[in-house]
Design a protein around this motif. Structure first.
Motif, PDB file in Angstrom:
ATOM      1  N   PRO A   1      -2.653 -11.841   3.140  1.00  0.00           N
ATOM      2  CA  PRO A   1      -1.321 -11.750   2.532  1.00  0.00           C
ATOM      3  C   PRO A   1      -0.313 -11.019   3.411  1.00  0.00           C
ATOM      4  CG  PRO A   1      -2.787 -10.111   1.586  1.00  0.00           C
ATOM      5  CD  PRO A   1      -3.627 -10.954   2.503  1.00  0.00           C
ATOM      6  N   ALA A   2       0.955 -11.252   3.123  1.00  0.00           N
ATOM      7  CA  ALA A   2       2.001 -10.431   3.706  1.00  0.00           C
ATOM      8  C   ALA A   2       1.781  -9.020   3.168  1.00  0.00           C
ATOM      9  CB  ALA A   2       3.377 -10.949   3.301  1.00  0.00           C
ATOM     10  N   ALA A   3       2.029  -7.996   3.998  1.00  0.00           N
ATOM     11  CA  ALA A   3       1.672  -6.638   3.579  1.00  0.00           C
ATOM     12  C   ALA A   3       2.639  -5.601   4.137  1.00  0.00           C
ATOM     13  CB  ALA A   3       0.261  -6.309   4.053  1.00  0.00           C
ATOM     14  N   MET A   4       2.665  -4.468   3.453  1.00  0.00           N
ATOM     15  CA  MET A   4       3.378  -3.300   3.966  1.00  0.00           C
ATOM     16  C   MET A   4       2.693  -2.051   3.459  1.00  0.00           C
ATOM     17  SD  MET A   4       6.782  -2.622   1.733  1.00  0.00           S
ATOM     18  CE  MET A   4       6.619  -0.863   1.653  1.00  0.00           C
ATOM     19  N   MET A   5       2.892  -0.959   4.183  1.00  0.00           N
ATOM     20  CA  MET A   5       2.341   0.341   3.796  1.00  0.00           C
ATOM     21  C   MET A   5       3.461   1.352   3.888  1.00  0.00           C
ATOM     22  SD  MET A   5       1.508   3.419   5.148  1.00  0.00           S
ATOM     23  CE  MET A   5       0.348   4.723   5.093  1.00  0.00           C
ATOM     24  N   ILE A   6       3.580   2.187   2.852  1.00  0.00           N
ATOM     25  CA  ILE A   6       4.540   3.277   2.906  1.00  0.00           C
ATOM     26  C   ILE A   6       3.832   4.580   2.573  1.00  0.00           C
ATOM     27  CG2 ILE A   6       6.548   1.842   2.348  1.00  0.00           C
ATOM     28  CD1 ILE A   6       6.482   3.025  -0.465  1.00  0.00           C
ATOM     29  N   GLN A   7       4.379   5.666   3.081  1.00  0.00           N
ATOM     30  CA  GLN A   7       3.874   6.994   2.766  1.00  0.00           C
ATOM     31  C   GLN A   7       4.778   7.581   1.698  1.00  0.00           C
ATOM     32  OE1 GLN A   7       3.716   9.677   6.081  1.00  0.00           O
ATOM     33  NE2 GLN A   7       2.980  11.374   4.842  1.00  0.00           N
TER      34      GLN A   7
ATOM     35  N   TYR B   1       0.853  -1.182   0.000  1.00  0.00           N
ATOM     36  CA  TYR B   1       0.000   0.000   0.000  1.00  0.00           C
ATOM     37  C   TYR B   1       0.889   1.233   0.000  1.00  0.00           C
ATOM     38  CZ  TYR B   1      -3.268  -3.438   1.915  1.00  0.00           C
ATOM     39  OH  TYR B   1      -4.034  -4.554   2.117  1.00  0.00           O
ATOM     40  N   VAL B   2       0.534   2.227  -0.818  1.00  0.00           N
ATOM     41  CA  VAL B   2       1.240   3.507  -0.841  1.00  0.00           C
ATOM     42  C   VAL B   2       0.188   4.600  -0.694  1.00  0.00           C
ATOM     43  CG1 VAL B   2       2.784   5.023  -2.123  1.00  0.00           C
ATOM     44  CG2 VAL B   2       2.972   2.533  -2.413  1.00  0.00           C
ATOM     45  N   LEU B   3       0.387   5.446   0.294  1.00  0.00           N
ATOM     46  CA  LEU B   3      -0.527   6.568   0.522  1.00  0.00           C
ATOM     47  C   LEU B   3       0.274   7.834   0.756  1.00  0.00           C
ATOM     48  CD1 LEU B   3      -1.940   3.888   2.062  1.00  0.00           C
ATOM     49  CD2 LEU B   3      -3.727   5.579   2.323  1.00  0.00           C
ATOM     50  N   PRO B   4      -0.124   8.942   0.147  1.00  0.00           N
ATOM     51  CA  PRO B   4       0.560  10.210   0.396  1.00  0.00           C
ATOM     52  C   PRO B   4       0.381  10.696   1.835  1.00  0.00           C
ATOM     53  CG  PRO B   4      -0.732  10.341  -1.622  1.00  0.00           C
ATOM     54  CD  PRO B   4      -1.102   9.056  -0.938  1.00  0.00           C
ATOM     55  N   VAL B   5      -0.767  10.373   2.437  1.00  0.00           N
ATOM     56  CA  VAL B   5      -1.075  10.788   3.803  1.00  0.00           C
ATOM     57  C   VAL B   5      -1.265   9.528   4.644  1.00  0.00           C
ATOM     58  CG1 VAL B   5      -2.686  12.069   5.269  1.00  0.00           C
ATOM     59  CG2 VAL B   5      -2.181  12.898   2.946  1.00  0.00           C
ATOM     60  N   ALA B   6      -0.338   9.266   5.541  1.00  0.00           N
ATOM     61  CA  ALA B   6      -0.377   8.033   6.330  1.00  0.00           C
ATOM     62  C   ALA B   6      -1.677   7.886   7.117  1.00  0.00           C
ATOM     63  CB  ALA B   6       0.822   7.976   7.271  1.00  0.00           C
ATOM     64  N   GLU B   7      -2.224   8.984   7.591  1.00  0.00           N
ATOM     65  CA  GLU B   7      -3.461   8.942   8.388  1.00  0.00           C
ATOM     66  C   GLU B   7      -4.670   8.484   7.572  1.00  0.00           C
ATOM     67  OE1 GLU B   7      -0.418  11.277  10.214  1.00  0.00           O
ATOM     68  OE2 GLU B   7      -1.373  11.631   8.275  1.00  0.00           O
ATOM     69  N   ASP B   8      -4.574   8.497   6.255  1.00  0.00           N
ATOM     70  CA  ASP B   8      -5.668   8.018   5.409  1.00  0.00           C
ATOM     71  C   ASP B   8      -5.750   6.490   5.370  1.00  0.00           C
ATOM     72  OD1 ASP B   8      -6.616  10.510   4.715  1.00  0.00           O
ATOM     73  OD2 ASP B   8      -5.689  10.530   2.725  1.00  0.00           O
ATOM     74  N   PHE B   9      -4.718   5.815   5.877  1.00  0.00           N
ATOM     75  CA  PHE B   9      -4.701   4.355   5.789  1.00  0.00           C
ATOM     76  C   PHE B   9      -5.755   3.718   6.698  1.00  0.00           C
ATOM     77  CE2 PHE B   9      -2.165   0.227   6.406  1.00  0.00           C
ATOM     78  CZ  PHE B   9      -2.639  -0.317   5.235  1.00  0.00           C
ATOM     79  N   GLU B  10      -5.849   4.159   7.918  1.00  0.00           N
ATOM     80  CA  GLU B  10      -6.768   3.529   8.875  1.00  0.00           C
ATOM     81  C   GLU B  10      -8.225   3.511   8.412  1.00  0.00           C
ATOM     82  OE1 GLU B  10      -7.766   3.301  13.634  1.00  0.00           O
ATOM     83  OE2 GLU B  10      -6.206   4.664  12.946  1.00  0.00           O
ATOM     84  N   PRO B  11      -8.755   4.581   7.813  1.00  0.00           N
ATOM     85  CA  PRO B  11     -10.142   4.500   7.336  1.00  0.00           C
ATOM     86  C   PRO B  11     -10.363   3.394   6.289  1.00  0.00           C
ATOM     87  CG  PRO B  11      -9.435   6.787   7.404  1.00  0.00           C
ATOM     88  CD  PRO B  11      -8.216   5.930   7.665  1.00  0.00           C
ATOM     89  N   CYS B  12      -9.302   2.956   5.623  1.00  0.00           N
ATOM     90  CA  CYS B  12      -9.401   1.896   4.609  1.00  0.00           C
ATOM     91  C   CYS B  12      -9.370   0.495   5.213  1.00  0.00           C
ATOM     92  CB  CYS B  12      -8.251   2.025   3.605  1.00  0.00           C
ATOM     93  SG  CYS B  12      -8.299   3.551   2.643  1.00  0.00           S
TER      94      CYS B  12
END
Length: 126
Positions: free
Chosen positions: A101-107, A77-88
């Motif tokens: 799945p194995a996962a990662m998120m970056i801003q 997952y790539v998001l410009p605003v990290a705080e937008d991840f939780e609502p998803c």
């Protein structure tokens, strides 16, 4: 080694020169996909709706490859605003409930300021 290229018809595929997905040796590699509506191309303002659209684009690519979201083994997952991840999270938890799945998120910034999320997956053909 047989390779199958899958296109979603999105505008960036042609401009940049890539495939929505590549099927090779039992694997499906789905390119980073963003939140435009897969039918109309309209970009919703909200991150949750963009997340849903992104997953639909990915689901369609996987279906063309002979796989499903249940076959995903890795997600980025790539998001410009990290705080937008939780609502998803509820949308993502539902989509990947079986696959886990194995996962990662970056801003990081995306190609357009209107884009709020990009998702890339790797799946194994069933």
């Amino acid at each position: 080694m047989k390779r199958t290229l899958i296109s979603s018809g999105g505008p960036y595929e042609e401009k940049i020169g890539y495939s929505r997905a590549v099927v090779c040796d039992g694997w499906v590699f789905v390119s980073g996909s963003t939140g435009a509506d897969p039918d109309s191309g309209a970009m919703p303002e909200g991150v949750v709706e963009q997340c849903r659209n992104t997953l639909e684009t990915i689901r369609r690519a996987l279906e063309k490859a002979g796989a499903s979201l249940d076959d995903v083994v890795r997600v980025n997952y790539v998001l410009p605003v990290a705080e937008d991840f939780e609502p998803c999270w509820p949308v993502l938890a539902e989509a990947f409930a079986r696959a886990r799945p194995a996962a990662m998120m970056i801003q990081a910034g995306l190609i357009s300021p209107a884009m709020k999320i990009e998702i890339e997956v790797t799946a194994r053909l069933p």
